[in-house]
Design a protein around this motif. Structure first.
Motif, PDB file in Angstrom:
ATOM      1  N   SER A   1      70.777  76.447  78.165  1.00 58.57           N
ATOM      2  CA  SER A   1      71.462  74.981  77.302  1.00 58.57           C
ATOM      3  C   SER A   1      71.105  73.928  76.809  1.00 58.57           C
ATOM      4  O   SER A   1      71.648  73.665  75.882  1.00 58.57           O
ATOM      5  N   TYR A   2      70.055  73.085  76.840  1.00 59.49           N
ATOM      6  CA  TYR A   2      69.508  71.548  76.522  1.00 59.49           C
ATOM      7  C   TYR A   2      68.724  73.056  74.814  1.00 59.49           C
ATOM      8  O   TYR A   2      69.146  72.429  73.072  1.00 59.49           O
ATOM      9  N   ALA A   3      68.083  74.176  74.939  1.00 59.67           N
ATOM     10  CA  ALA A   3      68.387  75.206  73.271  1.00 59.67           C
ATOM     11  C   ALA A   3      68.998  75.349  72.946  1.00 59.67           C
ATOM     12  O   ALA A   3      68.890  75.275  71.901  1.00 59.67           O
ATOM     13  N   LEU A   4      70.505  75.466  73.453  1.00 57.24           N
ATOM     14  CA  LEU A   4      71.330  75.494  72.672  1.00 57.24           C
ATOM     15  C   LEU A   4      71.818  74.556  72.082  1.00 57.24           C
ATOM     16  O   LEU A   4      71.936  74.372  70.831  1.00 57.24           O
ATOM     17  N   LEU A   5      72.224  73.389  72.433  1.00 55.85           N
ATOM     18  CA  LEU A   5      72.151  72.289  72.146  1.00 55.85           C
ATOM     19  C   LEU A   5      71.657  71.665  71.035  1.00 55.85           C
ATOM     20  O   LEU A   5      71.990  71.479  70.211  1.00 55.85           O
ATOM     21  N   SER A   6      69.885  71.813  70.928  1.00 48.50           N
ATOM     22  CA  SER A   6      68.924  71.542  70.267  1.00 48.50           C
ATOM     23  C   SER A   6      69.274  72.058  68.933  1.00 48.50           C
ATOM     24  O   SER A   6      69.658  71.714  67.749  1.00 48.50           O
ATOM     25  N   GLY A   7      69.409  73.555  68.728  1.00 49.03           N
ATOM     26  CA  GLY A   7      69.988  73.927  67.887  1.00 49.03           C
ATOM     27  C   GLY A   7      70.390  73.809  67.071  1.00 49.03           C
ATOM     28  O   GLY A   7      70.412  74.114  66.267  1.00 49.03           O
ATOM     29  N   THR A   8      71.857  73.942  67.904  1.00 46.09           N
ATOM     30  CA  THR A   8      73.689  73.675  66.713  1.00 46.09           C
ATOM     31  C   THR A   8      72.919  71.891  65.899  1.00 46.09           C
ATOM     32  O   THR A   8      73.464  71.853  65.687  1.00 46.09           O
ATOM     33  N   LEU A   9      72.104  71.215  66.761  1.00 45.04           N
ATOM     34  CA  LEU A   9      71.874  69.552  66.507  1.00 45.04           C
ATOM     35  C   LEU A   9      71.329  69.734  65.045  1.00 45.04           C
ATOM     36  O   LEU A   9      71.522  68.908  64.223  1.00 45.04           O
ATOM     37  N   SER A  10      69.489  70.486  65.290  1.00 46.46           N
ATOM     38  CA  SER A  10      69.313  71.157  64.158  1.00 46.46           C
ATOM     39  C   SER A  10      70.203  71.764  62.889  1.00 46.46           C
ATOM     40  O   SER A  10      69.791  71.212  61.579  1.00 46.46           O
ATOM     41  N   ARG A  11      70.631  72.273  63.095  1.00 45.72           N
ATOM     42  CA  ARG A  11      71.416  72.561  61.647  1.00 45.72           C
ATOM     43  C   ARG A  11      72.540  72.053  61.018  1.00 45.72           C
ATOM     44  O   ARG A  11      72.513  72.305  60.331  1.00 45.72           O
ATOM     45  N   LEU A  12      72.744  70.808  62.197  1.00 44.32           N
ATOM     46  CA  LEU A  12      74.033  70.003  61.703  1.00 44.32           C
ATOM     47  C   LEU A  12      72.956  69.423  60.653  1.00 44.32           C
ATOM     48  O   LEU A  12      73.867  68.858  59.925  1.00 44.32           O
ATOM     49  N   HIS A  13      71.962  68.787  61.677  1.00 44.59           N
ATOM     50  CA  HIS A  13      71.216  68.011  60.633  1.00 44.59           C
ATOM     51  C   HIS A  13      70.678  68.293  59.352  1.00 44.59           C
ATOM     52  O   HIS A  13      71.177  67.763  58.512  1.00 44.59           O
ATOM     53  N   ALA A  14      70.504  69.944  59.074  1.00 48.34           N
ATOM     54  CA  ALA A  14      70.483  70.514  58.111  1.00 48.34           C
ATOM     55  C   ALA A  14      71.533  70.530  57.262  1.00 48.34           C
ATOM     56  O   ALA A  14      71.054  70.479  55.585  1.00 48.34           O
ATOM     57  N   THR A  15      72.802  70.316  57.063  1.00 46.03           N
ATOM     58  CA  THR A  15      73.795  70.556  56.828  1.00 46.03           C
ATOM     59  C   THR A  15      73.390  69.268  55.871  1.00 46.03           C
ATOM     60  O   THR A  15      74.154  68.199  55.002  1.00 46.03           O
ATOM     61  N   GLY A  16      73.377  67.947  56.397  1.00 53.89           N
ATOM     62  CA  GLY A  16      73.340  66.508  55.944  1.00 53.89           C
ATOM     63  C   GLY A  16      74.445  66.085  56.043  1.00 53.89           C
ATOM     64  O   GLY A  16      74.616  64.402  56.569  1.00 53.89           O
ATOM     65  N   ALA A  17      74.990  66.636  57.809  1.00 53.43           N
ATOM     66  CA  ALA A  17      75.834  65.573  58.438  1.00 53.43           C
ATOM     67  C   ALA A  17      75.405  64.790  59.582  1.00 53.43           C
ATOM     68  O   ALA A  17      74.723  64.668  59.380  1.00 53.43           O
ATOM     69  N   ARG A  18      75.653  64.397  59.530  1.00 55.50           N
ATOM     70  CA  ARG A  18      75.483  62.843  60.891  1.00 55.50           C
ATOM     71  C   ARG A  18      76.650  63.385  62.042  1.00 55.50           C
ATOM     72  O   ARG A  18      77.952  64.041  62.000  1.00 55.50           O
TER      73      ARG A  18
END
Length: 380
Positions: A59-76
């Motif tokens: 579960s932590y891995a899924l959250l971490s990966g999702t937040l990393s990909r969101l960060h890569a889009t430039g969004a906060r």
């Protein structure tokens, strides 16, 4: 400024004992694509990030990966803890995450200092209100009466409005609660000891937009106060509710418009009703063969091995209810009256007819009962 309002990810939740991480990963990946394609500036996640206070490593891995990909889009990202989350675990290292534009609000009074993000029209203040259990926060405010969520959120919003009056500019509030005017499904856990603790929508007067979480279906209380619902179906009660997020646009004056954005449904939910033979043979049910299926069997007698038979056609059938279409009239006579002057085989036959909704013995059952009773009589 474009804001994507989502909530209730419930990472780690199961669906009738089946893991949902793979399905949720597909949906969250689609959410990231929406953020990238629509050039979203801020993703607001209003609580219940995890389903458990002690999430698994996956579960932590899924959250971490999702937040990393969101960060890569430039969004906060601005996210708050919900009643399912452990505020301490979710908020671990949030200070460092904030430096990367991933703002995790879990402290009981963190909302008093907003997260300010600027666009071409000036500042937008994000007030993230985590789930506030009255029993756990009232000792911080001894002069306030804080017995209900309405009272706690009323205090929080008074503080938000006072702070906003000094700062000026536009504002967005995130909160996790039951707001008046919505209906809960069977998976939204009560957030009060005595049942639902409703919060009137008027409590949230003031901000340009209020992103609510806790209810798993989308809901519009007012133009600026809304629930996004969960991104994945977690109950058959949600089968007819769309999955997605609200895309909120703020202009120089405040709220400009709100648009619903659909997210994919990895496996549909279907509730099928009918006799067992019809469900497994009729062409009309072929479209549901790969769905999550809850079956309501209307046979007068509960079929033997019904779930196994259903799963031969619907491999993802996970729930079964027997609801006979025809029911027998209830007996008014006492049990003593019903068995008076009856032989043992007649008593057994009457019992089977009574518990099986008026359907009597088959020939096989009649022979079997006679054999068993005959054997018992010989042994005695």
């Amino acid at each position: 400024m474009k804001i994507l309002h989502t909530s209730d990810w419930h990472i780690g939740r199961t669906f009738h004992t089946h893991q949902t991480l793979d399905h949720l990963a597909l949906v969250l990946e689609a959410l990231v694509e929406v953020v990238r394609e629509r050039r979203v500036d801020v993703v607001a996640v209003a609580g219940d990030i995890f389903d458990s206070a002690a999430p698994s490593a996956d579960s932590y891995a899924l959250l971490s990966g999702t937040l990393s990909r969101l960060h890569a889009t430039g969004a906060r990202v601005v996210m708050t803890s919900g009643n399912h989350d452990s505020a301490t675990r979710l908020g671990f290292q949030s200070e460092w995450a904030g430096l990367a534009g991933i703002h995790v609000v879990t402290g009981f009074d963190q909302y008093r200092t907003p997260i300010t993000i600027d666009d071409e029209h000036g500042p937008v203040h994000f007030y993230g209100i985590p789930f506030l259990e009255p029993a756990l926060v009232r000792h911080h405010y001894p002069d306030e009466l804080l017995k209900t969520h309405e009272q706690v959120l009323g205090l929080a919003m008074r503080q938000v409005r006072a702070d906003l009056a000094e700062r000026g500019g536009r504002s967005v509030v995130l909160s996790h609660c039951f707001a008046a005017g919505v209906t809960a499904s069977d998976v939204e856990r009560d957030i009060s000891a005595g049942g639902l603790d409703l919060v009137p929508a008027s409590v949230f007067d003031g901000p340009d937009y209020v992103a609510l979480g806790h209810i798993h279906g989308r809901a519009r209380l007012t133009d600026r106060v809304r629930y996004s619902g969960a991104p994945l179906h977690y109950s058959f009660a949600e089968a007819d509710k769309p999955r997605g997020a609200w895309l909120v646009n703020l202009d120089a004056a405040g709220l400009a418009d709100v648009e619903w954005v659909d997210l994919p449904v990895p496996r549909r939910l279907s509730v099928l009703t009918g006799e067992l033979a019809g469900l497994v043979e009729a062409d009309e049910f072929a479209v549901a063969t790969q769905d999550w299926v809850a079956a309501v069997l209307t046979d007068r007698v509960r079929p033997l091995d019904g779930m196994r038979t259903l799963q031969e056609r619907f491999p993802h059938c996970v729930a079964l209810e027997h609801r006979p279409a025809v029911t027998a009239t209830a007996e008014v006579a006492s049990y003593a009256d019903r068995v008076k002057h009856k032989s043992d085989p007649e008593i057994v036959a009457g019992f089977l007819e009574f518990v099986r909704n008026g359907v009597g013995q088959s020939e096989f059952e009649r022979d079997l009962v006679a054999e068993v009773l005959g054997t018992a009589g010989a042994e005695s």
